[in-house]
Design an enzyme around this catalytic site. Sequence first.
Site, short mmCIF file in Angstrom:
data_model
loop_
_atom_site.label_atom_id
_atom_site.label_comp_id
_atom_site.label_asym_id
_atom_site.label_seq_id
_atom_site.Cartn_x
_atom_site.Cartn_y
_atom_site.Cartn_z
CB SER A 79 -0.89 -0.07 1.19
OG SER A 79 -1.82 0.99 1.04
CB ALA A 80 1.36 4.28 2.29
#
Length: 324
Positions: free
Chosen positions: A145-146
């Site tokens: 994700s991030a």
Amino acid sequence: MLRSGKYFIPFTFLLLFFPLTFFCRESLTEIENFGDNPGNLVCFIHVPDSIPSPIPVVVSLHGCGESAADCARLTEWNKLADKYGFIVIYPQQKLLNNPNGCFDWFMPDDRQRGKGEPASIVEMVNYTETKYKIDSTKIFVSGLSAGAAMADILLATYPDIFSKGAIFAGGAYGLVNNAGDAISGMSGGIHKTPEELGDKVRNADHGYHGNYPAVIIFQGEKDLVVDPSNANEIVKQWANVHETDTIPDKTDTMFNNNPLVTNKIYLDSSGKTVVSIFTFKKMGHAIPVDPGNEPGQGGKTGMFAKDVDFYSIYYAAKFFGLVK
């Protein structure tokens, strides 16, 4: 409204985009003084008892709402490191920098070589190199994700350091350049041509003329946080960087006889795999795992990890050349 740097991000967006989870304890060693730290990150490291010389390194980046310990527990990178002989570095975000513990992949100063969080992470690698005899040709990065977006930033801005990367539910480098575009980009609202995306990487380090990293991508087809179309943007970007097209050279719609898993491979002109993508039916925003003790099994289930009879970290390690 929650603040990250000079940008304000709606709290409701953060809850949707990066669901929170609990922090757990995991056996990791914190390195307090690893060097310059412009991104104000925390560094944890796992070193196996028996290490080869020189030794490979994997940088593993957690997702939002996770800690380094959460990342180590769910991925079980340490288990593979102990078995196959490599070091794992776990950078960790501070809540002071980002209220949801996300790497600031959308901040301009955290998307450039020599600045912010990417510079801090490279300092962790440099510190490790001063303590151990590192194989500089085998330094890899993985993220969710991030963390995946930050991994892509590191691949683009430091191609001289990272030879390969694993992107779990991330986005292409340069697709989003600021917090204002973050929602639109990760919801699948921004698309660029392969040439535009490739230029983003080529322009990230103007003085670089060497080989670019190969990438392996993992994406759930039911991801409601990072739209699955973002995986296609990553394919377009790195295929273009490696001067190949976006037509897969190999496609397996039932990888290892698993009806949930499709694998597509893209080769360069020499026949080397430069992009590999795994997609997963019925899986949302998570790392695919396959808990168990058989060869090729591993990982723990949790909010960010789903059992689909496929241990993605093992296949990332194989892609890196770490699994003998």
